[in-house]
Design a protein around this motif. Structure first.
Motif, PDB file in Angstrom:
ATOM      1  N   UNK A 179     -11.866   7.121  -0.312  1.00  0.00           N
ATOM      2  CA  UNK A 179     -11.061   6.179  -1.104  1.00  0.00           C
ATOM      3  C   UNK A 179     -10.418   5.121  -0.208  1.00  0.00           C
ATOM      4  N   UNK A 180      -9.894   5.535   0.948  1.00  0.00           N
ATOM      5  CA  UNK A 180      -9.272   4.571   1.853  1.00  0.00           C
ATOM      6  C   UNK A 180     -10.311   3.651   2.491  1.00  0.00           C
ATOM      7  N   UNK A 181     -11.498   4.174   2.751  1.00  0.00           N
ATOM      8  CA  UNK A 181     -12.573   3.337   3.297  1.00  0.00           C
ATOM      9  C   UNK A 181     -12.945   2.240   2.308  1.00  0.00           C
ATOM     10  N   UNK A 182     -12.982   2.574   1.036  1.00  0.00           N
ATOM     11  CA  UNK A 182     -13.246   1.565   0.003  1.00  0.00           C
ATOM     12  C   UNK A 182     -12.096   0.573  -0.082  1.00  0.00           C
ATOM     13  N   UNK A 183     -10.882   1.091  -0.073  1.00  0.00           N
ATOM     14  CA  UNK A 183      -9.698   0.233  -0.197  1.00  0.00           C
ATOM     15  C   UNK A 183      -9.649  -0.818   0.901  1.00  0.00           C
ATOM     16  N   UNK A 184      -9.939  -0.401   2.138  1.00  0.00           N
ATOM     17  CA  UNK A 184      -9.823  -1.309   3.273  1.00  0.00           C
ATOM     18  C   UNK A 184     -11.162  -1.909   3.715  1.00  0.00           C
TER      19      UNK A 184
END
Length: 305
Positions: A179-184
């Motif tokens: 999720x954080x990889x997608x967010x950033x």
């Protein structure tokens, strides 16, 4: 039509170490869908497909099991090691066309060095957000270093951990990292400690579940970016930057060693090279039909170059 997939372990510190990659030397006739299918059935984090280029010596495309990526360091090392072993190329400077740009390759004896892009520095990220995804606390971070996105071709989040023991004990939450990889908009997390096993520059772990890579044993592009991060934050100086050594893969029982060279001009990084060696493991025959069902059959036993 029969194609051969060679499998090699790049950045191998030991016979069983390194990061496996597939390499297809004659990929001009393959569609994107065929290359993706082959990469899925080979099953490694990346498979490289070598094609003719009008702009460079070779065009190289890189596929994970679920998508194409712009660049892959360990698959590049595997590709040019294989070309050298097959006597298709000799020592010297070559260049490869990739989706990250046209990058130089230095071939010297058993080592391959690939040029990466000069560094770009992006967001500094709240450590609390990262701590939750790695199941660690604020006390586990190096307090004076930021969690920051850096790229020398692919964006990764650089995450400094206080001790080697704590780094090796991390049990990541892969869903939260995804999720954080997608967010950033990053490939994944490059987590490191300045405490090392063999007096190296840093000991690293890499998590990229967004690309179906829960953990990777050797990551060329990420360590190139980490070298730049360390120089930018004053951890390594100009003299040290001429040959940096990064350990990775020990948490997976796949010891790996990645070499990075930085060229500094007027206190600014003007060139980044990532290097190492690779060991041929297998030569696999791709049976018919190539797509949608690719059959992999071992053609030759594992061998060393």
């Amino acid at each position: 039509m029969e194609l051969i997939v060679y499998t090699l372990n790049s950045f191998a510190k030991t016979e069983d170490g390194g990061n496996p990659a597939g390499v297809v030397l004659q990929a001009d006739g393959l569609s994107d869908e065929e290359m993706l299918s082959i990469a899925q059935q080979v099953g490694f984090s990346e498979t490289a497909f070598v094609q003719e280029s009008e702009k460079a010596n070779y065009k190289v495309r890189f596929f994970t099991p679920n998508s194409e990526v712009d660049l892959c360091g360990h698959a590049t090392i595997a590709t040019f090691t294989l070309l050298k072993i097959k006597k298709i190329i000799e020592d010297g400077i070559l260049c490869q066309e990739t989706k990250a740009g046209i990058l130089n390759i230095e071939v010297h004896n058993d080592k391959i060095y690939m040029n990466q892009n000069t560094p770009e520095y992006f967001n500094i990220i709240d450590k609390n957000e990262i701590a939750d995804s790695l199941n660690i606390t604020q006390n586990d971070f190096v307090s004076h270093l930021p969690v920051q996105i850096v790229s020398t071709g692919l964006k990764d989040i650089m995450i400094p951990i206080k001790s080697l023991d704590r780094l090796l004990a991390i049990t990541p939450d892969l869903e939260k990292i995804t999720a954080l990889s997608k967010k950033y908009n990053v490939s994944g997390f490059h987590v490191f400690s300045l405490e090392t096993k063999f007096d190296s520059t840093a000991h690293c772990r890499n998590f990229a579940p967004l690309y179906n890579i829960n953990e990777e044993s050797a990551t060329g592009t990420s360590n190139g970016a980490l070298a730049c991060y360390l120089y930018n934050h004053g951890i390594v100086n100009k003299e040290q930057s001429s040959e940096l050594i990064f350990e990775q893969g020990y948490s997976m029982q796949k010891p790996s060693e990645i070499l990075v060279r930085l060229k500094i001009d007027k206190n600014k990084i003007c060139e980044v090279k990532v290097g190492g060696t690779a060991i041929i493991k297998q030569e696999l025959s791709l049976g018919k039909p190539i797509f949608p069902s690719v059959i992999l059959e071992e053609k030759r036993p594992r061998q060393k170059p």
